[in-house]
Design an enzyme around this catalytic site. Sequence first.
Site, PDB file in Angstrom:
ATOM      1  CG  HIS A 198      -6.864  -3.043   3.300  1.00  0.00           C
ATOM      2  ND1 HIS A 198      -6.124  -1.923   2.991  1.00  0.00           N
ATOM      3  CD2 HIS A 198      -8.101  -2.824   2.801  1.00  0.00           C
ATOM      4  CE1 HIS A 198      -6.882  -1.062   2.347  1.00  0.00           C
ATOM      5  NE2 HIS A 198      -8.095  -1.590   2.209  1.00  0.00           N
ATOM      6  CG  HIS A 243      -8.684  -3.416  -2.055  1.00  0.00           C
ATOM      7  ND1 HIS A 243      -9.703  -2.657  -2.592  1.00  0.00           N
ATOM      8  CD2 HIS A 243      -8.216  -2.720  -0.988  1.00  0.00           C
ATOM      9  CE1 HIS A 243      -9.844  -1.554  -1.880  1.00  0.00           C
ATOM     10  NE2 HIS A 243      -8.960  -1.576  -0.899  1.00  0.00           N
ATOM     11  CG  ASP A 267      -2.047   0.989   1.130  1.00  0.00           C
ATOM     12  OD1 ASP A 267      -1.765   2.195   0.993  1.00  0.00           O
ATOM     13  OD2 ASP A 267      -3.211   0.572   1.175  1.00  0.00           O
ATOM     14  CD  GLN A 297     -14.890  -0.531  -1.884  1.00  0.00           C
ATOM     15  OE1 GLN A 297     -16.027  -0.734  -1.461  1.00  0.00           O
ATOM     16  NE2 GLN A 297     -14.415  -1.135  -2.958  1.00  0.00           N
ATOM     17  CB  SER A 298     -10.637   5.327  -0.734  1.00  0.00           C
ATOM     18  OG  SER A 298      -9.469   4.559  -0.615  1.00  0.00           O
ATOM     19  CG  ASN A 313     -12.109  -1.058   4.380  1.00  0.00           C
ATOM     20  OD1 ASN A 313     -12.369  -1.517   5.476  1.00  0.00           O
ATOM     21  ND2 ASN A 313     -10.974  -0.460   4.112  1.00  0.00           N
TER      22      ASN A 313
END
Length: 114
Positions: free
Chosen positions: A102, A100, A30, A94-95, A87
């Site tokens: 993490h 995905h 990340d 969630q952005s 998320n």
Amino acid sequence: MQNCIFCRIIERQAPAKIIYEDKTVVAFEDTNPQALVHLLVVPRKHLPSLKESALEDEPLLGHLFAIAAQLARERQLEVKGYRAVVNNGTWAGQSVFHLHVHVLGGRVFHWPPG
């Protein structure tokens, strides 16, 4: 998905420190880590979030978590523990709207999370 940063990373059209890949998933570090270890495990198939997954995606979802566990073992995170998080939606944080997982470790986490 031309505007999806994760799709662009998968296609090598955007930079990332890729640490694992196979025919189904790509994993990378990340760029805005929230722990000493913060990895993202991303399916090559573009799914905006978990809610768009279907029963036919069950093998893919299992593979995402199996690779997350493998990467955590390789980094010896299981000794003290780690977090594997999905998320789902903006209220959950969630952005990037490409499913995905993490993988976070290397520090103490508290419950409930933020």
